[in-house]
Design an enzyme around this catalytic site. Structure first.
Site, PDB file in Angstrom:
ATOM      1  CB  SER A   1      -0.420  -0.020  -3.167  1.00  0.00           C
ATOM      2  OG  SER A   1       0.282  -0.562  -1.886  1.00  0.00           O
TER       3      SER A   1
ATOM      4  CD  GLU B   1       9.527  12.116  11.533  1.00  0.00           C
ATOM      5  OE1 GLU B   1       9.691  11.377  12.631  1.00  0.00           O
ATOM      6  OE2 GLU B   1      10.500  12.072  10.712  1.00  0.00           O
TER       7      GLU B   1
ATOM      8  CG  HIS C   1       3.186  -3.608  -5.093  1.00  0.00           C
ATOM      9  ND1 HIS C   1       2.007  -4.050  -4.750  1.00  0.00           N
ATOM     10  CD2 HIS C   1       3.507  -2.061  -4.340  1.00  0.00           C
ATOM     11  CE1 HIS C   1       1.399  -3.125  -3.712  1.00  0.00           C
ATOM     12  NE2 HIS C   1       2.169  -2.227  -3.807  1.00  0.00           N
TER      13      HIS C   1
END
Length: 254
Positions: free
Chosen positions: A85, A173, A232
């Site tokens: 990924s 964040e 996945h």
């Protein structure tokens, strides 16, 4: 440099570097890494803003490829690279920019294209966990269940919890701010002419026939294979089948 988990070996095969995906860590790959170390040394990394590696305001694929290059340079010879990924995209950029560092490349369930989906619901689910109420991972899983139905994903996310410090080992964040870069793929020139396998889950839609022309342009020796019954997270859903596919690819022609 990135935090590394090393699995030494008496085997003589080319050392393997394993690069995890978004929200993962090298620890997630511990069982597969240990099993593959019967061939030769295996190193699993924590990518920047993940696990026990450093946090940074940058989370571009160019930066991640540079991180991987430093790991390989430090061990002094090219490595076989397995990336899943996000880690697969970083591994592709590494191979295209520094082909001298990559012997064989296995890309797990990702293509060098921009994706239209978002991982923000998962980031928001983790942000929503009240860590002051978490004493064990199951406490966090119970809170995640309000937004994430899949128990496998709940367990996966909570592996990135530091229970003692009551903090995520994910820079949520920055990952949120950099999400467009994570979903995209940089404009990289050149080709990687080494052996390359794009290994996908048969039930996943991440690597489609539409992406094959782009893949073949960048990776002329690319081959394609699918693991039946896997999505996945193919390495977690079908670990033995995934391991067998990795072995077959890395040992081919040896």
């Amino acid at each position: 440099m990135l935090n590394t988990l090393k699995h030494p070996s008496d085997g003589t095969a080319t050392p393997v570097l394993i690069v995890h995906g978004l929200f993962g860590s090298g620890r997630n790959w511990g069982v597969i890494a240990k099993r593959l170390s019967d061939r030769g040394p295996v190193t699993a990394v924590d990518m920047r803003n993940h696990g026990d590696s450093f946090w940074s305001d940058r989370h571009s694929y160019d930066a991640m490829a540079d991180d991987l290059a430093r790991v390989i340079d430090a061990q002094g010879a090219p490595m076989d690279v397995v990336g899943h990924s996000m880690g697969g995209k970083a591994a592709m950029v590494l191979a295209l920019r520094r082909p001298d560092l990559v012997n064989r490349l296995l890309v797990a369930d990702i293509a060098p294209v921009t994706y239209g989906h978002s991982q923000m619901p998962f980031i928001n689910a983790m942000r929503d966990v009240d860590l002051s109420l978490v004493e064990k991972r199951s406490d966090a899983s119970a809170q995640l269940a309000r937004h994430v139905d899949d128990p496998t994903l709940q367990a996966f996310f909570t592996q990135s919890l530091d229970l003692k410090a009551k903090r995520w080992k994910l820079n949520l964040e920055v990952l949120a701010a950099e999400m467009p870069n994570i979903l995209g793929f940089p404009d990289v020139t050149g080709q990687f002419d080494g052996p390359t396998l794009f290994l996908s889950g048969a039930q996943s839609e991440y690597v489609t026939s539409d992406s094959r022309p782009t893949i073949r342009t960048l990776f002329p020796k690319a081959r394609f294979a699918k693991i039946p019954g896997a999505g996945h997270w193919l390495h977690a859903e079908k670990p033995r089948e995934f391991e067998a596919s990795v072995r077959a690819f890395l040992d081919y022609g040896q």
